[in-house]
Scaffold this motif. Structure first.
Motif, PDB file in Angstrom:
ATOM      1  N   GLN A   5       0.550  -1.168   0.074  1.00  0.00           N
ATOM      2  CA  GLN A   5      -0.121   0.182  -0.069  1.00  0.00           C
ATOM      3  C   GLN A   5       0.914   1.391   0.093  1.00  0.00           C
ATOM      4  N   ASN A   6       2.144   1.301   0.386  1.00  0.00           N
ATOM      5  CA  ASN A   6       2.986   2.370   0.613  1.00  0.00           C
ATOM      6  C   ASN A   6       4.029   2.236  -0.493  1.00  0.00           C
ATOM      7  N   ILE A   7       3.924   1.623  -1.480  1.00  0.00           N
ATOM      8  CA  ILE A   7       4.964   1.906  -2.568  1.00  0.00           C
ATOM      9  C   ILE A   7       5.168   2.871  -3.389  1.00  0.00           C
ATOM     10  N   SER A   8       6.166   3.524  -3.467  1.00  0.00           N
ATOM     11  CA  SER A   8       6.433   4.776  -4.332  1.00  0.00           C
ATOM     12  C   SER A   8       6.379   4.429  -5.579  1.00  0.00           C
ATOM     13  N   ARG A  13       8.592   1.565 -10.315  1.00  0.00           N
ATOM     14  CA  ARG A  13       9.589   1.528 -11.384  1.00  0.00           C
ATOM     15  C   ARG A  13      10.417   0.213 -11.214  1.00  0.00           C
ATOM     16  N   GLN A  14      11.159   0.203 -10.172  1.00  0.00           N
ATOM     17  CA  GLN A  14      11.883  -0.976  -9.882  1.00  0.00           C
ATOM     18  C   GLN A  14      11.478  -2.202 -10.139  1.00  0.00           C
ATOM     19  N   ILE A  15      10.299  -2.444  -9.426  1.00  0.00           N
ATOM     20  CA  ILE A  15       9.653  -3.741  -9.515  1.00  0.00           C
ATOM     21  C   ILE A  15       9.496  -3.983 -10.963  1.00  0.00           C
ATOM     22  N   LEU A  16       8.815  -2.991 -11.621  1.00  0.00           N
ATOM     23  CA  LEU A  16       8.584  -3.316 -13.215  1.00  0.00           C
ATOM     24  C   LEU A  16       9.814  -3.701 -13.933  1.00  0.00           C
ATOM     25  N   THR A  17      10.757  -2.865 -13.644  1.00  0.00           N
ATOM     26  CA  THR A  17      12.088  -3.170 -14.265  1.00  0.00           C
ATOM     27  C   THR A  17      12.632  -4.419 -13.896  1.00  0.00           C
ATOM     28  N   GLN A  58       6.223 -12.961 -12.940  1.00  0.00           N
ATOM     29  CA  GLN A  58       5.750 -11.519 -12.297  1.00  0.00           C
ATOM     30  C   GLN A  58       5.329 -11.757 -10.816  1.00  0.00           C
ATOM     31  N   MET A  59       4.650 -12.946 -10.469  1.00  0.00           N
ATOM     32  CA  MET A  59       4.456 -13.202  -9.202  1.00  0.00           C
ATOM     33  C   MET A  59       5.637 -13.513  -8.277  1.00  0.00           C
ATOM     34  N   GLU A  60       6.691 -14.154  -8.937  1.00  0.00           N
ATOM     35  CA  GLU A  60       7.984 -14.464  -8.435  1.00  0.00           C
ATOM     36  C   GLU A  60       8.486 -13.169  -7.857  1.00  0.00           C
ATOM     37  N   ILE A  61       8.599 -12.203  -8.651  1.00  0.00           N
ATOM     38  CA  ILE A  61       9.328 -10.996  -8.485  1.00  0.00           C
ATOM     39  C   ILE A  61       8.301 -10.218  -7.264  1.00  0.00           C
ATOM     40  N   ILE A  62       7.262 -10.040  -7.357  1.00  0.00           N
ATOM     41  CA  ILE A  62       6.211  -9.175  -6.725  1.00  0.00           C
ATOM     42  C   ILE A  62       6.196  -9.592  -5.171  1.00  0.00           C
ATOM     43  N   LYS A  63       6.255 -11.048  -4.947  1.00  0.00           N
ATOM     44  CA  LYS A  63       6.056 -11.321  -3.626  1.00  0.00           C
ATOM     45  C   LYS A  63       7.309 -10.905  -2.874  1.00  0.00           C
ATOM     46  N   LEU A  94       6.750   1.019 -18.806  1.00  0.00           N
ATOM     47  CA  LEU A  94       7.393  -0.113 -18.308  1.00  0.00           C
ATOM     48  C   LEU A  94       6.453  -1.208 -18.276  1.00  0.00           C
ATOM     49  N   HIS A  95       5.120  -1.066 -17.837  1.00  0.00           N
ATOM     50  CA  HIS A  95       3.854  -2.046 -17.746  1.00  0.00           C
ATOM     51  C   HIS A  95       3.837  -2.181 -19.150  1.00  0.00           C
ATOM     52  N   ASN A  96       3.550  -1.291 -20.159  1.00  0.00           N
ATOM     53  CA  ASN A  96       3.459  -1.754 -21.530  1.00  0.00           C
ATOM     54  C   ASN A  96       4.410  -2.874 -22.117  1.00  0.00           C
TER      55      ASN A  96
END
Length: 116
Positions: A5-8, A13-17, A58-63, A94-96
């Motif tokens: 909830q508090n991600i800047s 950008r870093q997560i998407l990268t 993507q799930m592996e990264i976001i967790k 990045l999302h695109n």
């Protein structure tokens, strides 16, 4: 690590990268290319074969960034990305780039039939 909830915007950008780097890594790119080849130009097959692979990666990264590892985590992440796309062009870009792994490019014809 911030809670989801508090991600800047910078953290997003870093997560998407990280997701893009994983998708483009030798570990996954060959498998994705094979899946895309198997799907051909059929959108239904892309959504059945390629999309689940992209979501799993993507799930592996976001967790690692505090999101749940199940369906709820990916839904929460995707909603947050969509909200941030409106605020930041880089997040949208990045999302695109991620979506381009499972959605074919859309070309819009600039010709208009005026004979009607």
């Amino acid at each position: 690590m911030a809670s989801p909830q508090n991600i800047s915007v910078d953290q997003m950008r870093q997560i998407l990268t990280e997701v893009i780097d994983a998708l483009d890594s030798p570990d996954y790119s060959t498998k994705l290319d094979e899946a895309k080849e198997a799907a051909g130009n059929e959108m239904l097959k892309m959504m059945q074969i390629v999309f689940p692979m992209v979501v799993q990666i993507q799930m592996e990264i976001i967790k690692r960034h505090g999101f749940g590892s199940g369906r709820e985590g990916i839904v929460q992440f995707t909603q947050l990305v969509r909200d941030m796309e409106c605020l930041d062009a880089e997040v949208a870009r990045l999302h695109n780039q991620i979506r381009s792994h499972f959605l074919p490019p859309v070309s819009i014809s600039s010709t208009v039939d005026t004979s009607l």
